[in-house]
Design an enzyme around this catalytic site. Structure first.
Site, PDB file in Angstrom:
ATOM      1  N   LYS A  22       5.882 -66.914 -31.000  1.00 36.76           N
ATOM      2  CA  LYS A  22       7.014 -66.027 -30.724  1.00 36.76           C
ATOM      3  C   LYS A  22       6.578 -64.560 -30.703  1.00 36.76           C
ATOM      4  CE  LYS A  22       9.521 -64.745 -34.273  1.00 36.76           C
ATOM      5  NZ  LYS A  22       9.815 -63.383 -34.712  1.00 36.76           N
ATOM      6  N   ASN A  23       5.827 -64.139 -31.722  1.00 35.52           N
ATOM      7  CA  ASN A  23       5.513 -62.709 -31.833  1.00 35.52           C
ATOM      8  C   ASN A  23       4.540 -62.234 -30.755  1.00 35.52           C
ATOM      9  OD1 ASN A  23       7.309 -62.487 -33.894  1.00 35.52           O
ATOM     10  ND2 ASN A  23       5.780 -62.508 -35.535  1.00 35.52           N
ATOM     11  N   ARG A  93      13.716 -57.292 -33.472  1.00 41.15           N
ATOM     12  CA  ARG A  93      12.772 -56.243 -33.839  1.00 41.15           C
ATOM     13  C   ARG A  93      11.970 -55.779 -32.619  1.00 41.15           C
ATOM     14  NH1 ARG A  93      13.025 -52.955 -37.488  1.00 41.15           N
ATOM     15  NH2 ARG A  93      11.108 -51.816 -37.752  1.00 41.15           N
ATOM     16  N   CYS A 117      14.916 -59.098 -38.781  1.00 39.84           N
ATOM     17  CA  CYS A 117      15.178 -59.696 -40.087  1.00 39.84           C
ATOM     18  C   CYS A 117      15.289 -58.620 -41.159  1.00 39.84           C
ATOM     19  CB  CYS A 117      14.062 -60.671 -40.458  1.00 39.84           C
ATOM     20  SG  CYS A 117      14.279 -62.269 -39.684  1.00 39.84           S
ATOM     21  N   ARG A 122      12.258 -50.992 -42.636  1.00 40.72           N
ATOM     22  CA  ARG A 122      11.166 -51.234 -41.676  1.00 40.72           C
ATOM     23  C   ARG A 122      11.050 -50.035 -40.737  1.00 40.72           C
ATOM     24  NH1 ARG A 122      11.936 -57.287 -39.419  1.00 40.72           N
ATOM     25  NH2 ARG A 122       9.812 -56.960 -38.689  1.00 40.72           N
ATOM     26  N   PRO A 123      10.417 -48.948 -41.223  1.00 40.37           N
ATOM     27  CA  PRO A 123      10.331 -47.750 -40.386  1.00 40.37           C
ATOM     28  C   PRO A 123       9.483 -47.977 -39.135  1.00 40.37           C
ATOM     29  CG  PRO A 123       9.020 -47.492 -42.394  1.00 40.37           C
ATOM     30  CD  PRO A 123       9.729 -48.809 -42.506  1.00 40.37           C
ATOM     31  N   ILE A 124       9.661 -47.122 -38.131  1.00 40.87           N
ATOM     32  CA  ILE A 124       8.814 -47.208 -36.927  1.00 40.87           C
ATOM     33  C   ILE A 124       8.114 -45.867 -36.673  1.00 40.87           C
ATOM     34  CG2 ILE A 124      10.048 -49.109 -35.789  1.00 40.87           C
ATOM     35  CD1 ILE A 124      11.294 -46.844 -33.993  1.00 40.87           C
ATOM     36  N   ASP A 125       7.916 -45.119 -37.758  1.00 45.49           N
ATOM     37  CA  ASP A 125       7.307 -43.792 -37.620  1.00 45.49           C
ATOM     38  C   ASP A 125       5.930 -43.847 -36.958  1.00 45.49           C
ATOM     39  OD1 ASP A 125       6.868 -45.143 -40.200  1.00 45.49           O
ATOM     40  OD2 ASP A 125       5.454 -43.525 -40.560  1.00 45.49           O
ATOM     41  N   GLN A 126       5.168 -44.909 -37.196  1.00 44.09           N
ATOM     42  CA  GLN A 126       3.817 -44.984 -36.619  1.00 44.09           C
ATOM     43  C   GLN A 126       3.872 -45.204 -35.102  1.00 44.09           C
ATOM     44  OE1 GLN A 126       1.056 -44.232 -38.596  1.00 44.09           O
ATOM     45  NE2 GLN A 126       2.812 -43.738 -39.893  1.00 44.09           N
ATOM     46  N   ASP A 305       4.433 -63.612 -43.282  1.00 43.89           N
ATOM     47  CA  ASP A 305       5.403 -64.554 -42.695  1.00 43.89           C
ATOM     48  C   ASP A 305       5.272 -65.962 -43.277  1.00 43.89           C
ATOM     49  OD1 ASP A 305       6.340 -62.502 -41.170  1.00 43.89           O
ATOM     50  OD2 ASP A 305       5.359 -63.120 -39.319  1.00 43.89           O
ATOM     51  N   ILE A 327       3.402 -56.484 -47.939  1.00 43.42           N
ATOM     52  CA  ILE A 327       3.737 -55.923 -46.615  1.00 43.42           C
ATOM     53  C   ILE A 327       5.192 -55.443 -46.558  1.00 43.42           C
ATOM     54  CG2 ILE A 327       3.730 -56.344 -44.111  1.00 43.42           C
ATOM     55  CD1 ILE A 327       0.947 -56.710 -45.284  1.00 43.42           C
ATOM     56  N   ARG A 397      16.007 -68.259 -34.515  1.00 41.97           N
ATOM     57  CA  ARG A 397      15.342 -67.108 -33.894  1.00 41.97           C
ATOM     58  C   ARG A 397      13.869 -67.391 -33.624  1.00 41.97           C
ATOM     59  NH1 ARG A 397      17.156 -61.565 -36.667  1.00 41.97           N
ATOM     60  NH2 ARG A 397      15.688 -60.923 -35.075  1.00 41.97           N
TER      61      ARG A 397
HETATM   62  C1  EPZ Z   1       5.549 -57.935 -36.933  1.00 42.72           C
HETATM   63  O1  EPZ Z   1       6.538 -57.045 -37.410  1.00 42.72           O
HETATM   64  C2  EPZ Z   1       6.231 -59.270 -36.775  1.00 42.72           C
HETATM   65  N1  EPZ Z   1       7.348 -59.113 -35.854  1.00 42.72           N
HETATM   66  C3  EPZ Z   1       6.721 -59.754 -38.138  1.00 42.72           C
HETATM   67  O2  EPZ Z   1       7.217 -61.060 -37.944  1.00 42.72           O
HETATM   68  C4  EPZ Z   1       5.556 -59.825 -39.112  1.00 42.72           C
HETATM   69  O3  EPZ Z   1       6.057 -60.133 -40.398  1.00 42.72           O
HETATM   70  C5  EPZ Z   1       4.834 -58.482 -39.175  1.00 42.72           C
HETATM   71  O4  EPZ Z   1       4.449 -58.062 -37.838  1.00 42.72           O
HETATM   72  C6  EPZ Z   1       3.581 -58.517 -40.034  1.00 42.72           C
HETATM   73  O5  EPZ Z   1       2.693 -59.475 -39.542  1.00 42.72           O
HETATM   74  C7  EPZ Z   1       7.140 -59.126 -34.548  1.00 42.72           C
HETATM   75  O6  EPZ Z   1       6.031 -59.286 -34.063  1.00 42.72           O
HETATM   76  C8  EPZ Z   1       8.332 -58.980 -33.682  1.00 42.72           C
HETATM   77  P1  EPZ Z   1       4.385 -54.219 -39.008  1.00 42.72           P
HETATM   78  P2  EPZ Z   1       6.297 -55.494 -37.379  1.00 42.72           P
HETATM   79  O7  EPZ Z   1       4.639 -53.015 -38.170  1.00 42.72           O
HETATM   80  O8  EPZ Z   1       5.423 -55.166 -36.222  1.00 42.72           O
HETATM   81  C9  EPZ Z   1       5.281 -50.764 -42.222  1.00 42.72           C
HETATM   82  C10 EPZ Z   1       8.659 -62.876 -38.322  1.00 42.72           C
HETATM   83  O9  EPZ Z   1       9.157 -63.492 -39.299  1.00 42.72           O
HETATM   84  N2  EPZ Z   1       5.467 -49.875 -41.060  1.00 42.72           N
HETATM   85  O10 EPZ Z   1       3.032 -54.851 -38.948  1.00 42.72           O
HETATM   86  O11 EPZ Z   1       7.622 -54.836 -37.448  1.00 42.72           O
HETATM   87  C11 EPZ Z   1       6.347 -51.848 -42.289  1.00 42.72           C
HETATM   88  O12 EPZ Z   1       7.517 -51.377 -42.926  1.00 42.72           O
HETATM   89  C12 EPZ Z   1       8.560 -61.371 -38.339  1.00 42.72           C
HETATM   90  O13 EPZ Z   1       8.269 -63.437 -37.288  1.00 42.72           O
HETATM   91  C13 EPZ Z   1       5.677 -48.518 -41.279  1.00 42.72           C
HETATM   92  O14 EPZ Z   1       5.757 -48.030 -42.414  1.00 42.72           O
HETATM   93  O15 EPZ Z   1       5.492 -55.307 -38.722  1.00 42.72           O
HETATM   94  C14 EPZ Z   1       5.622 -52.899 -43.069  1.00 42.72           C
HETATM   95  O16 EPZ Z   1       5.661 -52.578 -44.442  1.00 42.72           O
HETATM   96  C15 EPZ Z   1       9.148 -60.729 -39.553  1.00 42.72           C
HETATM   97  N3  EPZ Z   1       5.811 -47.718 -40.178  1.00 42.72           N
HETATM   98  C16 EPZ Z   1       4.178 -52.780 -42.578  1.00 42.72           C
HETATM   99  O17 EPZ Z   1       4.079 -51.482 -42.015  1.00 42.72           O
HETATM  100  C17 EPZ Z   1       5.723 -48.179 -38.912  1.00 42.72           C
HETATM  101  O18 EPZ Z   1       5.860 -47.391 -37.964  1.00 42.72           O
HETATM  102  C18 EPZ Z   1       3.743 -53.787 -41.528  1.00 42.72           C
HETATM  103  O19 EPZ Z   1       4.727 -53.850 -40.513  1.00 42.72           O
HETATM  104  C19 EPZ Z   1       5.514 -49.552 -38.710  1.00 42.72           C
HETATM  105  C20 EPZ Z   1       5.374 -50.380 -39.800  1.00 42.72           C
END
Ligand code: EPZ
Length: 430
Positions: A22-23, A93, A117, A122-126, A305, A327, A397
């Site tokens: 899925k991801n 997401r 979820c 879950r910030p997206i600042d990066q 996950d 995480i 989902r």
């Molecule tokens: C992806 O989420 C997956 N979602 C998630 O799958 C998965 O749990 C996660 O990666 C980790 O492997 C999708 O691919 C759609 P991250 P993502 O950015 O990209 C922090 C599932 O169950 N962060 O790697 O949103 C964040 O808060 C889902 O299938 C920032 O601080 O995860 C987290 O603590 C749930 N700023 C960490 O980084 C940012 O700009 C990792 O998040 C981005 C992230």
């Protein structure tokens, strides 16, 4: 509202095939709208997150044709808007990938802030930092990300945190930027490699995906090249731990065993027999499970996950186990549901402490999020008696045919939508 009703206590036995990831599919499908030609993507899982994304493509004018359950043909040449002006897309997401793809292709994007979820903030600042480094103006107005750039130029970007989403989103935009981009501290998840392989097949120039330094040479345009999505490591892992928790014996087919190493190591540690084949793994749990300590980490560490699924298996292990979540800040909502089922489990800050018990007992429980939902179903399968699982919409989902696949392994599980159906199931199950 649909529910699962489960009569537990039957070991899962048999063979199962996992679907496409899925991801990976969410990012690859979005990358596919970056070209103006028709493109065929195979091995897409038929799950609701994917279907929501495809709906969003249609809303901005892309042509989406479902060839069969797992194949879709997309043409991004018909897109007539860069504004994804629809509420429903917030449910997923991965809507954030539309920012990278549209910004790369049209130098402009308007996309609602993503939902997904509820597993903590879950910030997206990066992501936004990456787009700005490439020269885009980015702001958030009334809950919508607005990004635009006269010129997108390659840049050197150091991610402050390892993020799958930010790594992929920057790759999408940088593929069509002018010049070279370097992403340091990049995520190494197989999803990143899959989307880079896909983009390279379409003419992009991305090197280093799968390591923590990714180098992208921007190209003028991309072209069509059909692609098949990689297998879903989390779906595979879920069935692996379901086999363990129910003391079963399951051959999980259509996997890349290398992606499953962290999970296989833990399964062996807790006493399962794990056999590895070219494209399959077998998990057999003959004896009572043993305790372990596990910490979720970015790939190749143990995946976040898979946190709730291993925690469920450990409720039935001997001794005290510890699961540390590093995480997401709030991936613990399944814990209260497991307590209803007789688990001895508690949360202290980001750590789950589990004192193994000899049995779980069926109860009425509700699903807080996708992976917790799958884990609670596993708990129901392992428990004595009847479990009713509410809010299964979250499970849909990310898991295709979840209850059918479990039934094919001997599980007594049905999808129902009324109390009468629950009563009928209980009567039949005896
Ligand atoms: C992806 O989420 C997956 N979602 C998630 O799958 C998965 O749990 C996660 O990666 C980790 O492997 C999708 O691919 C759609 P991250 P993502 O950015 O990209 C922090 C599932 O169950 N962060 O790697 O949103 C964040 O808060 C889902 O299938 C920032 O601080 O995860 C987290 O603590 C749930 N700023 C960490 O980084 C940012 O700009 C990792 O998040 C981005 C992230």
């Amino acid at each position: 509202m649909e529910q699962y009703v489960i009569k537990g206590g039957h070991p899962l036995i048999g063979e199962i095939e996992v679907e496409g990831a899925k991801n990976a599919a969410l990012s690859i499908l979005t990358a596919a709208i970056m070209i103006n030609e028709s493109i065929m993507i195979n091995n897409i899982p038929d799950v609701s997150d994917i279907n929501v994304l495809l709906e969003a493509f249609i809303i901005i004018g892309a042509t989406v044709k479902r060839i069969d359950r797992h194949t879709v043909q997309i043409n991004g040449g018909t897109i007539d808007s860069v504004s994804v002006n629809c509420e429903f897309v917030k449910r997923i997401r991965a809507s954030y990938y539309l920012v990278g793809a549209l910004l790369g292709k049209y130098r402009k994007a308007e996309v609602p802030l993503p939902g997904g979820c509820n597993i903590g903030s879950r910030p997206i600042d990066q992501h936004l930092k990456g787009f700005r480094a490439l020269g885009a103006d980015v702001s958030v107005h009334h809950g919508v990300i607005v990004a635009s750039a006269d010129n997108l130029r390659g840049a050197h970007i150091f991610l402050d945190i390892v993020s799958v989403g930010a790594t992929i989103n920057i790759i999408l935009a940088a593929s069509l930027a002018k010049g070279n981009t370097v992403i340091e501290n990049a995520a190494r998840e197989p999803y990143v490699v899959d989307v880079a392989n896909f983009l390279n097949g379409m003419g992009a120039d991305i090197k280093g995906a799968g390591t923590d330094i990714i180098r992208i040479k921007g190209v003028e345009h991309l072209h069509s090249k059909s692609y098949s999505i990689m297998p879903d490591l989390i779906e595979a892992g879920t069935y692996m731990f379901a086999a363990a928790a129910t003391r079963g014996n399951v051959l999980i087919k259509n996997v890349i065993p290398k992606h499953l190493e962290a999970m296989m190591t833990k399964l062996k540690e807790i006493g399962c027999i794990v056999e590895e084949f070219d494209e399959a793994v077998r998990v057999c749990a003959k004896w009572k499970l043993k305790k372990t300590y596990v910490k979720t980490l970015p790939y190749p560490g143990f995946p976040t996950d898979m946190h709730p699924q291993i925690a469920v298996a450990l409720t039935l292990a001997s001794g005290i186990s510890i699961v540390t979540e590093s995480i997401f800040e709030n991936r613990f909502k399944y814990v209260d549901e497991l307590i209803r089922m007789g688990a001895h489990i508690k949360v202290e800050r980001n750590t789950v402490i589990i004192e193994g018990t000899s049995k779980l007992t069926g109860a009425r429980i509700s699903v807080p999020d996708l992976r917790a939902g799958a884990a609670l179903v596993i708990a129901g399968l392992a428990a004595e008696g009847i479990t009713v699982v509410d809010d299964i919409i979250y499970i849909q989902r990310g898991y295709e045919n979840f209850e059918q696949k479990l039934r094919s392994l001997g599980a007594k599980i049905e999808k129902v939508s009324s109390e009468t159906e629950i009563q009928k199931f209980m009567f039949r199950a005896g």
